[in-house]
Design a protein around this motif. Structure first.
Motif, PDB file in Angstrom:
ATOM      1  N   ILE A  31      48.196  40.634  37.010  1.00  0.00           N
ATOM      2  CA  ILE A  31      48.090  40.980  38.424  1.00  0.00           C
ATOM      3  C   ILE A  31      48.209  39.693  39.232  1.00  0.00           C
ATOM      4  O   ILE A  31      47.457  38.742  39.000  1.00  0.00           O
ATOM      5  N   VAL A  32      49.171  39.661  40.138  1.00  0.00           N
ATOM      6  CA  VAL A  32      49.327  38.522  41.032  1.00  0.00           C
ATOM      7  C   VAL A  32      48.464  38.779  42.257  1.00  0.00           C
ATOM      8  O   VAL A  32      48.631  39.778  42.951  1.00  0.00           O
ATOM      9  N   GLN A  33      47.514  37.896  42.472  1.00  0.00           N
ATOM     10  CA  GLN A  33      46.615  37.963  43.625  1.00  0.00           C
ATOM     11  C   GLN A  33      46.765  36.632  44.344  1.00  0.00           C
ATOM     12  O   GLN A  33      46.088  35.666  44.015  1.00  0.00           O
ATOM     13  N   ASP A  34      47.677  36.572  45.294  1.00  0.00           N
ATOM     14  CA  ASP A  34      48.051  35.285  45.865  1.00  0.00           C
ATOM     15  C   ASP A  34      48.435  35.420  47.341  1.00  0.00           C
ATOM     16  O   ASP A  34      49.578  35.711  47.669  1.00  0.00           O
ATOM     17  N   TYR A  41      42.681  34.869  46.347  1.00  0.00           N
ATOM     18  CA  TYR A  41      43.123  34.428  45.036  1.00  0.00           C
ATOM     19  C   TYR A  41      42.055  34.830  44.021  1.00  0.00           C
ATOM     20  O   TYR A  41      40.909  35.125  44.386  1.00  0.00           O
ATOM     21  N   PRO A  42      42.398  34.869  42.739  1.00  0.00           N
ATOM     22  CA  PRO A  42      41.435  35.357  41.747  1.00  0.00           C
ATOM     23  C   PRO A  42      40.284  34.389  41.508  1.00  0.00           C
ATOM     24  O   PRO A  42      40.453  33.171  41.582  1.00  0.00           O
ATOM     25  N   VAL A  53      44.876  40.028  33.399  1.00  0.00           N
ATOM     26  CA  VAL A  53      44.829  38.600  33.688  1.00  0.00           C
ATOM     27  C   VAL A  53      45.368  38.422  35.105  1.00  0.00           C
ATOM     28  O   VAL A  53      46.410  38.977  35.453  1.00  0.00           O
ATOM     29  N   PHE A  54      44.650  37.671  35.917  1.00  0.00           N
ATOM     30  CA  PHE A  54      45.006  37.490  37.320  1.00  0.00           C
ATOM     31  C   PHE A  54      45.615  36.108  37.528  1.00  0.00           C
ATOM     32  O   PHE A  54      45.145  35.120  36.960  1.00  0.00           O
ATOM     33  N   VAL A  55      46.651  36.057  38.372  1.00  0.00           N
ATOM     34  CA  VAL A  55      47.340  34.804  38.667  1.00  0.00           C
ATOM     35  C   VAL A  55      47.394  34.632  40.179  1.00  0.00           C
ATOM     36  O   VAL A  55      47.737  35.567  40.903  1.00  0.00           O
ATOM     37  N   GLY A  56      47.062  33.449  40.636  1.00  0.00           N
ATOM     38  CA  GLY A  56      47.120  33.162  42.064  1.00  0.00           C
ATOM     39  C   GLY A  56      47.320  31.685  42.318  1.00  0.00           C
ATOM     40  O   GLY A  56      47.529  30.899  41.387  1.00  0.00           O
TER      41      GLY A  56
END
Length: 98
Positions: A31-34, A41-42, A53-56
């Protein structure tokens, strides 16, 4: 239970942040949280007890020729251990490797 990692990527070819985001979001379980403007952001608190898994904080890394920096956050018990092991085994069976 979650942990964070600052990941630096050095790529063979240039990749813009705008192009990297949908590529990362296309991976199953990512999951892109950016949203830097909204400071979204994560964080480890938010990702605990989650399988994804979160990416930011995705940005260019000017310290190398074709670089990106990522902030990666995930629950190390769920994804880092049990779920990850299961997903690797499922992929190996699906592809006939075992």
């Amino acid at each position: 239970r979650s942990h964070s990692e600052s990941v630096n990527l050095e790529l063979e070819q240039p990749l813009s942040v705008a192009k990297a985001k949908p590529l990362l979001a296309a991976f199953p379980g990512v999951i892109v949280q950016d949203d830097p403007a909204a400071m979204d952001y994560p964080t480890p608190l938010f990702t605990s007890s989650r399988d994804e898994v979160f990416v930011g904080r995705i940005r260019q890394d000017d310290s190398v020729k074709h670089g990106l920096n990522l902030w990666v956050v995930g629950d190390q018990i769920r994804k880092g251990a049990a779920l990850n092991t299961l997903q690797i085994a499922e992929t190996m069976i699906k592809n006939g490797w075992i």
